[in-house]
Design a protein around this motif. Structure first.
Motif, PDB file in Angstrom:
ATOM      1  N   GLU A   1      84.490  94.523  74.313  1.00  0.00           N
ATOM      2  CA  GLU A   1      85.654  95.249  73.812  1.00  0.00           C
ATOM      3  C   GLU A   1      86.856  94.308  73.770  1.00  0.00           C
ATOM      4  N   PRO A   2      87.585  94.193  72.645  1.00  0.00           N
ATOM      5  CA  PRO A   2      88.740  93.286  72.574  1.00  0.00           C
ATOM      6  C   PRO A   2      89.842  93.708  73.546  1.00  0.00           C
ATOM      7  N   ILE A   3      90.543  92.716  74.085  1.00  0.00           N
ATOM      8  CA  ILE A   3      91.605  92.980  75.054  1.00  0.00           C
ATOM      9  C   ILE A   3      92.883  93.385  74.318  1.00  0.00           C
ATOM     10  N   ASP A   4      93.518  94.460  74.782  1.00  0.00           N
ATOM     11  CA  ASP A   4      94.799  94.891  74.223  1.00  0.00           C
ATOM     12  C   ASP A   4      95.893  94.071  74.902  1.00  0.00           C
ATOM     13  N   THR A   5      96.297  92.973  74.252  1.00  0.00           N
ATOM     14  CA  THR A   5      97.234  92.028  74.864  1.00  0.00           C
ATOM     15  C   THR A   5      98.563  92.677  75.192  1.00  0.00           C
ATOM     16  N   MET A   6      99.100  93.500  74.277  1.00  0.00           N
ATOM     17  CA  MET A   6     100.400  94.100  74.490  1.00  0.00           C
ATOM     18  C   MET A   6     100.397  95.047  75.691  1.00  0.00           C
ATOM     19  N   SER A   7      99.360  95.883  75.770  1.00  0.00           N
ATOM     20  CA  SER A   7      99.281  96.817  76.891  1.00  0.00           C
ATOM     21  C   SER A   7      99.146  96.080  78.211  1.00  0.00           C
ATOM     22  N   LEU A   8      98.361  95.009  78.207  1.00  0.00           N
ATOM     23  CA  LEU A   8      98.190  94.224  79.430  1.00  0.00           C
ATOM     24  C   LEU A   8      99.501  93.578  79.837  1.00  0.00           C
ATOM     25  N   MET A   9     100.260  93.071  78.853  1.00  0.00           N
ATOM     26  CA  MET A   9     101.545  92.448  79.149  1.00  0.00           C
ATOM     27  C   MET A   9     102.522  93.472  79.733  1.00  0.00           C
ATOM     28  N   VAL A  10     102.561  94.666  79.135  1.00  0.00           N
ATOM     29  CA  VAL A  10     103.451  95.714  79.638  1.00  0.00           C
ATOM     30  C   VAL A  10     103.079  96.080  81.067  1.00  0.00           C
ATOM     31  N   THR A  11     101.790  96.213  81.335  1.00  0.00           N
ATOM     32  CA  THR A  11     101.331  96.572  82.680  1.00  0.00           C
ATOM     33  C   THR A  11     101.742  95.526  83.697  1.00  0.00           C
ATOM     34  N   ARG A  12     101.583  94.256  83.333  1.00  0.00           N
ATOM     35  CA  ARG A  12     101.942  93.189  84.275  1.00  0.00           C
ATOM     36  C   ARG A  12     103.443  93.157  84.534  1.00  0.00           C
TER      37      ARG A  12
ATOM     38  N   LEU B   1     108.576  84.920  83.732  1.00  0.00           N
ATOM     39  CA  LEU B   1     107.732  85.639  82.779  1.00  0.00           C
ATOM     40  C   LEU B   1     106.916  84.730  81.864  1.00  0.00           C
ATOM     41  N   ILE B   2     107.484  83.590  81.461  1.00  0.00           N
ATOM     42  CA  ILE B   2     106.786  82.737  80.493  1.00  0.00           C
ATOM     43  C   ILE B   2     105.406  82.287  80.992  1.00  0.00           C
ATOM     44  N   PRO B   3     105.255  81.843  82.252  1.00  0.00           N
ATOM     45  CA  PRO B   3     103.897  81.508  82.708  1.00  0.00           C
ATOM     46  C   PRO B   3     102.947  82.703  82.633  1.00  0.00           C
ATOM     47  N   MET B   4     103.458  83.908  82.894  1.00  0.00           N
ATOM     48  CA  MET B   4     102.644  85.111  82.814  1.00  0.00           C
ATOM     49  C   MET B   4     102.173  85.364  81.375  1.00  0.00           C
ATOM     50  N   ILE B   5     103.090  85.154  80.409  1.00  0.00           N
ATOM     51  CA  ILE B   5     102.750  85.377  79.009  1.00  0.00           C
ATOM     52  C   ILE B   5     101.799  84.292  78.507  1.00  0.00           C
ATOM     53  N   ARG B   6     101.965  83.076  79.005  1.00  0.00           N
ATOM     54  CA  ARG B   6     101.066  81.983  78.604  1.00  0.00           C
ATOM     55  C   ARG B   6      99.632  82.291  78.993  1.00  0.00           C
ATOM     56  N   GLN B   7      99.452  82.971  80.120  1.00  0.00           N
ATOM     57  CA  GLN B   7      98.096  83.318  80.560  1.00  0.00           C
ATOM     58  C   GLN B   7      97.405  84.266  79.582  1.00  0.00           C
ATOM     59  N   LEU B   8      98.192  84.931  78.737  1.00  0.00           N
ATOM     60  CA  LEU B   8      97.626  85.845  77.746  1.00  0.00           C
ATOM     61  C   LEU B   8      97.344  85.145  76.421  1.00  0.00           C
ATOM     62  N   GLY B   9      97.534  83.815  76.385  1.00  0.00           N
ATOM     63  CA  GLY B   9      97.124  83.050  75.224  1.00  0.00           C
ATOM     64  C   GLY B   9      98.231  82.598  74.295  1.00  0.00           C
ATOM     65  N   PHE B  10      99.501  82.760  74.686  1.00  0.00           N
ATOM     66  CA  PHE B  10     100.611  82.348  73.836  1.00  0.00           C
ATOM     67  C   PHE B  10     101.111  80.968  74.261  1.00  0.00           C
ATOM     68  N   ALA B  11     101.436  80.146  73.261  1.00  0.00           N
ATOM     69  CA  ALA B  11     102.006  78.829  73.550  1.00  0.00           C
ATOM     70  C   ALA B  11     103.450  78.987  74.028  1.00  0.00           C
ATOM     71  N   GLU B  12     103.864  78.106  74.937  1.00  0.00           N
ATOM     72  CA  GLU B  12     105.198  78.242  75.531  1.00  0.00           C
ATOM     73  C   GLU B  12     106.304  78.163  74.484  1.00  0.00           C
ATOM     74  N   ASP B  13     106.145  77.294  73.473  1.00  0.00           N
ATOM     75  CA  ASP B  13     107.197  77.157  72.469  1.00  0.00           C
ATOM     76  C   ASP B  13     107.221  78.308  71.466  1.00  0.00           C
ATOM     77  N   SER B  14     106.297  79.250  71.609  1.00  0.00           N
ATOM     78  CA  SER B  14     106.297  80.421  70.721  1.00  0.00           C
ATOM     79  C   SER B  14     106.805  81.675  71.427  1.00  0.00           C
ATOM     80  N   ILE B  15     107.281  81.514  72.676  1.00  0.00           N
ATOM     81  CA  ILE B  15     107.734  82.654  73.481  1.00  0.00           C
ATOM     82  C   ILE B  15     109.255  82.654  73.553  1.00  0.00           C
ATOM     83  N   THR B  16     109.873  83.794  73.258  1.00  0.00           N
ATOM     84  CA  THR B  16     111.320  83.959  73.378  1.00  0.00           C
ATOM     85  C   THR B  16     111.595  85.124  74.318  1.00  0.00           C
TER      86      THR B  16
END
Length: 228
Positions: free
Chosen positions: A34-45, A189-204
């Motif tokens: 089952e694909p991971i719902d990235t947004m829901s996981l981010m909100v939960t964290r 927060l940025i290290p947390m978001i990176r763990q979900l597969g986003f590159a650091e320079d793409s996070i604002t």
């Protein structure tokens, strides 16, 4: 020997039949996870962060007050206001205070996240500022009371201390402090978001764009802890 060879060939044929599917193409279908719902996981964290305290300021302030007795009244419809001599009073009260800032993720939702392809922008809830502790240097209090005036009462001194606590937050909380909260929160927060597969320079990570001077008073908690 021939019997052994026949047995091996039979096992090979049966294994091929076991991989066949109902698909006419003859391709083998493998059920994916089952694909991971990235947004829901981010909100939960992020909701799990609850109150994220990021910045602490230690402030030393001297509360000063000066007043002079005045005689006011009216004679024949003419007002008068006379400063009485030898009635000056002055006081200086040293105070040490701690101001902490935090972001409350209790009501954080997917509405706070905007995703555009591989880029993501997180809009933080408004920061909050609280005067978490204050301490009066009672030995350092200085008073100068003229001979015709009474000493400061405990009630008057307590009122001055309360005004001093309120003035610390009003004068110290500004846009620079808000920006510092944003920077410190992003570092968490940025290290947390990176763990979900986003590159650091793409996070604002940002606050809402319309925080201005008139909003600052709304960001200040009125409750203050007094330590002495």
């Amino acid at each position: 020997m021939k019997e052994i060879i026949y047995f091996i060939l039979l096992c090979f044929v049966l294994s091929l039949q076991g991989c066949k599917s109902d698909d006419k193409s003859g391709e083998v279908l493998i059920e994916s996870e089952e694909p991971i719902d990235t947004m829901s996981l981010m909100v939960t964290r992020m909701q799990g962060c609850s109150r994220l305290y990021t910045t602490e300021y230690r402030i030393h302030k001297i509360i000063t007050s000066k007043d002079t007795a005045r005689l006011k009244g009216s004679i024949m419809r003419k007002d008068y206001d006379i400063v009485l001599p030898f009635t000056d009073r002055k006081v200086a009260i040293p105070m040490d205070a701690t101001v902490k800032s935090y972001v409350d993720f209790g009501n954080f939702t997917e509405k706070n996240i905007r995703r555009n392809g591989g880029r993501i922008e997180v809009t933080l809830p408004d920061p909050r500022f609280a005067l978490t502790s204050t301490r009066i240097d009672h030995k350092g209090v200085r008073r100068n009371v003229s001979i015709l005036r009474s000493e400061y009462s405990d009630e008057e001194l307590m009122a001055l201390e309360r005004q001093g606590r309120e003035s610390i937050l009003r004068s110290k909380v500004n846009k620079d402090m808000i920006e510092q909260v944003r920077v410190n929160t992003a570092r968490v927060l940025i290290p947390m978001i990176r763990q979900l597969g986003f590159a650091e320079d793409s996070i604002t990570v940002t606050f809402r764009k319309d925080i201005d001077k008139t909003d600052i008073n709304k960001l200040i908690e009125q409750k203050t802890e007094k330590n002495g």
